[in-house]
Design a protein around this motif. Structure first.
Motif, short mmCIF file in Angstrom:
data_model
loop_
_atom_site.label_atom_id
_atom_site.label_comp_id
_atom_site.label_asym_id
_atom_site.label_seq_id
_atom_site.Cartn_x
_atom_site.Cartn_y
_atom_site.Cartn_z
N PRO A 358 0.83 -1.21 0.00
CA PRO A 358 0.00 0.00 0.00
C PRO A 358 0.86 1.26 0.00
O PRO A 358 2.02 1.23 0.38
N PRO A 359 0.28 2.35 -0.44
CA PRO A 359 1.03 3.60 -0.43
C PRO A 359 1.26 4.07 1.00
O PRO A 359 0.52 3.70 1.89
N ALA A 360 2.28 4.86 1.17
CA ALA A 360 2.56 5.38 2.52
C ALA A 360 3.32 6.68 2.39
O ALA A 360 3.77 7.05 1.31
N GLY A 361 3.45 7.35 3.50
CA GLY A 361 4.24 8.58 3.50
C GLY A 361 3.35 9.80 3.60
O GLY A 361 2.21 9.81 3.12
N SER A 362 3.88 10.80 4.26
CA SER A 362 3.09 12.01 4.47
C SER A 362 3.72 13.24 3.85
O SER A 362 3.44 14.35 4.25
N MET A 363 4.58 12.99 2.87
CA MET A 363 5.20 14.14 2.22
C MET A 363 4.25 14.68 1.14
O MET A 363 4.57 14.71 -0.04
N THR A 364 3.07 15.05 1.57
CA THR A 364 2.04 15.45 0.62
C THR A 364 1.70 16.93 0.78
O THR A 364 2.03 17.55 1.79
N VAL A 365 1.03 17.45 -0.22
CA VAL A 365 0.71 18.89 -0.21
C VAL A 365 -0.59 19.15 0.55
O VAL A 365 -1.59 18.46 0.36
N ASP A 366 -0.55 20.17 1.39
CA ASP A 366 -1.75 20.61 2.10
C ASP A 366 -2.44 21.64 1.20
O ASP A 366 -1.99 22.78 1.09
N HIS A 367 -3.52 21.21 0.58
CA HIS A 367 -4.19 22.11 -0.37
C HIS A 367 -5.15 23.08 0.31
O HIS A 367 -5.86 23.82 -0.36
N THR A 368 -5.17 23.04 1.63
CA THR A 368 -6.07 23.96 2.32
C THR A 368 -5.37 25.30 2.60
O THR A 368 -5.98 26.22 3.11
N THR A 369 -4.10 25.40 2.29
CA THR A 369 -3.40 26.67 2.51
C THR A 369 -2.83 27.15 1.18
O THR A 369 -2.81 26.40 0.20
#
Ligand SMILES: NC(=O)C1=CN([C@@H]2O[C@H](COP(=O)(O)OP(=O)(O)OC[C@H]3O[C@@H](n4cnc5c(N)ncnc54)[C@H](O)[C@@H]3O)[C@@H](O)[C@H]2O)C=CC1
Length: 495
Positions: A358-369
């Motif tokens: 499964p995919p993992a990792g939290s190096m993702t973009v916060d599109h709420t800002t």
């Protein structure tokens, strides 16, 4: 001391971490581990099982020769896991490489408050009594960690020979991953939110290894056995009870996460290589077609097993944002003695079928800002950065995005044409190549800026991430706004 397995789907609910519905992973390195468990560990009442314990995690199983038995993935710290390597397991963008094993970011889809992982008094930021006992044990174990690790696995396999098959044939380089993941999780028992997210990702990620709930008690017993022997000076009944509580909670979180994940995703995906493009003599771009939809987020990574090295799993970041046609892209660099990476670069061909976790990792973009994004990619670490650029472009945002692409030589900037093309197409994006063979790359970023208002992303070799963290903090970016995958994972992945 005995652990029992029990299954409780509705036990801990916390911010979903890693691989939940939305989860995909991207990353870029390797991984290890075993798979699914179905039940939770339950500590004997005599030991004072508490409904609210602390958590530490302990994955069971591990991949390859160099793959750790337990996947501390998540990046570990580091975001990188990961815990694992990552200092704290989870990861999200954790600022501290030492504690970010599976690094992860802030939980995105919380399903409830973080469970109380503590037992004993904890006031005003002071550690709980269980946490103190656990830390004392860890300090005692540290100088003899190698021996404790060997003993842990010896106990595990001696008492439960069938579990040996869940681990890679050669457990050398990363043989200590499981044990280390458990210790790391225990160390962070006072940080339930981060830890829970990490453990959830770890638990669901273990499904691909064949880990089942019934395996957890065996691991818990081996853990206690190894600690009792190698932390003799501090070991007493209360300390054992603290560890039992910690492990019980850890395993419970993992088991529950695995059970929940079973309801919505497979333990692994089969993915056919549909294109294999050598970008340099050592770097290949692989395009994969999964056998069923593979939901992930730009910036995440996957775990991958090749047909040539069964049970050896490695982590690789996705090099592109999710595509409408469902195809996945990875950039792989063959490293010396890297079994998986060399197979992927020099042996894999269209038609070959790989397995993906499964995919993992939290190096993702916060599109709420609409904060600016500072992205630093070294070598093949540019892969997830490119995915992030595509992600921002797909969202139609106009926030400033500044990419620094580091390599030791001009030739090693294998994806510079693509990055410059993207910069030409998107006025909000700037791309600066930095060629430097003296490892001063992330530091060079400080000449630009100011960066105080930016969210930062770091992807590349572990040393670069460590020095990048230092450079970015010095530039005024708080650690909570710096995302990277678990350094531990990266180290482990090294091949
Ligand atoms: N999600 C992630 O963080 C990803 C990480 N990677 C990792 O990136 C690495 C790529 O390897 P290569 O292309 O051989 O990179 P490399 O060793 O050629 O280095 C790439 C860049 O990082 C700089 N650098 C390297 N070590 C440094 C240090 N200790 N301090 C400061 N700067 C340093 C170099 O100067 C160069 O600019 C692998 O270790 C791979 O596992 C790859 C993809 C994704």
């Amino acid at each position: 001391m005995m652990f029992e397995a029990r299954h409780t789907m509705d036990a801990l609910t916390t911010p979903a971490a890693g691989n939940s519905d939305a989860g995909r992973e991207s990353g870029g390195n390797d991984e290890a581990a075993t798979g699914e468990m179905a039940g939770a560990l339950y500590a004997p009442a005599a030991l004072g099982t508490s409904s609210a314990l602390s958590a530490v995690d302990a994955p069971v199983g591990g991949p390859g020769p160099d793959a750790p038995p337990v996947p501390v993935e998540g990046p570990a710290l580091d975001g990188s896991i990961g815990l694992a390597a990552s200092g704290v397991p989870t990861a999200s963008a954790s600022a501290d490489p030492e504690r970010d094993a599976p690094q992860e970011r802030e939980p995105e889809s919380g399903t409830g408050p973080a469970p109380d992982l503590l037992h004993g008094e904890r006031s005003a930021g002071r550690p709980s009594t269980d946490a103190l006992r656990v830390r004392r044990t860890l300090a005692e174990i540290e100088p003899v960690a190698d021996r404790a690790t060997s003993y842990f696995y010896a106990l595990l396999f001696l008492r439960h020979p069938a579990l040996r098959d869940l681990f890679p044939p050669a457990m050398d380089t990363q043989r200590d991953r499981l044990f280390k993941a458990l210790l790391t999780a225990a160390e962070h028992m006072d940080d339930p939110r981060t830890l829970t997210e990490y453990l959830r990702q770890l638990g669901s990620g273990h499904r691909k290894y064949g880990t089942r709930a019934a395996h957890y008690p065996a691991v818990g017993e081996a853990l206690i056995g190894a600690l009792a022997r190698y932390a003799e000076a501090v070991w007493d009944q209360e300390t054992e009870a603290a560890w039992v509580r910690a492990y019980t909670t850890i395993s419970q979180v993992m088991i529950d996460a695995a059970a929940e994940s079973e309801l919505r995703s497979p333990a692994w995906w089969r993915a056919e290589v549909v294109a294999h493009d050598l970008r340099t003599p050592e770097v290949a771009e692989l395009t994969l077609r999964p056998d069923q939809p593979y939901p992930f987020l730009a910036g995440q990574y996957t775990s991958l097993e090749t047909p040539w090295w069964p049970r050896i799993w490695r982590h690789y970041s996705f090099a592109a944002a999710p595509r409408a046609d469902g195809l996945l892209t990875l950039h792989v660099k063959a490293v010396p003695a890297g079994w998986v990476s060399n197979a992927l670069v020099h042996r894999a061909r269209p038609g070959d079928v790989l397995r993906l976790g499964p995919p993992a990792g939290s190096m993702t973009v916060d599109h709420t800002t609409d904060s600016g994004l500072l992205c630093i990619g070294g070598g093949t670490g540019i892969a997830p950065i490119k995915a992030l650029v595509e992600d921002v472009a797909q969202h139609g945002e106009r926030r400033p995005m500044e990419v620094f692409y580091g390599a030791r030589t001009d030739d090693a900037l294998y994806d510079i044409d693509t990055m410059l093309r993207l910069a030409k197409a998107h006025p909000w994006l700037s791309v600066r190549p930095v060629v430097d063979d003296r490892a001063r790359f992330p530091d060079a970023v400080r000449q630009f800026g100011p960066w105080m208002s930016y969210d930062a992303y770091l992807a590349g070799p572990p040393g670069m991430i460590r020095s990048g963290l230092h450079a970015l903090r010095t530039a005024g970016i708080p650690g909570s706004r710096i995302r990277h995958d678990s350094v531990e994972e990266l180290v482990a992945a090294g091949d």
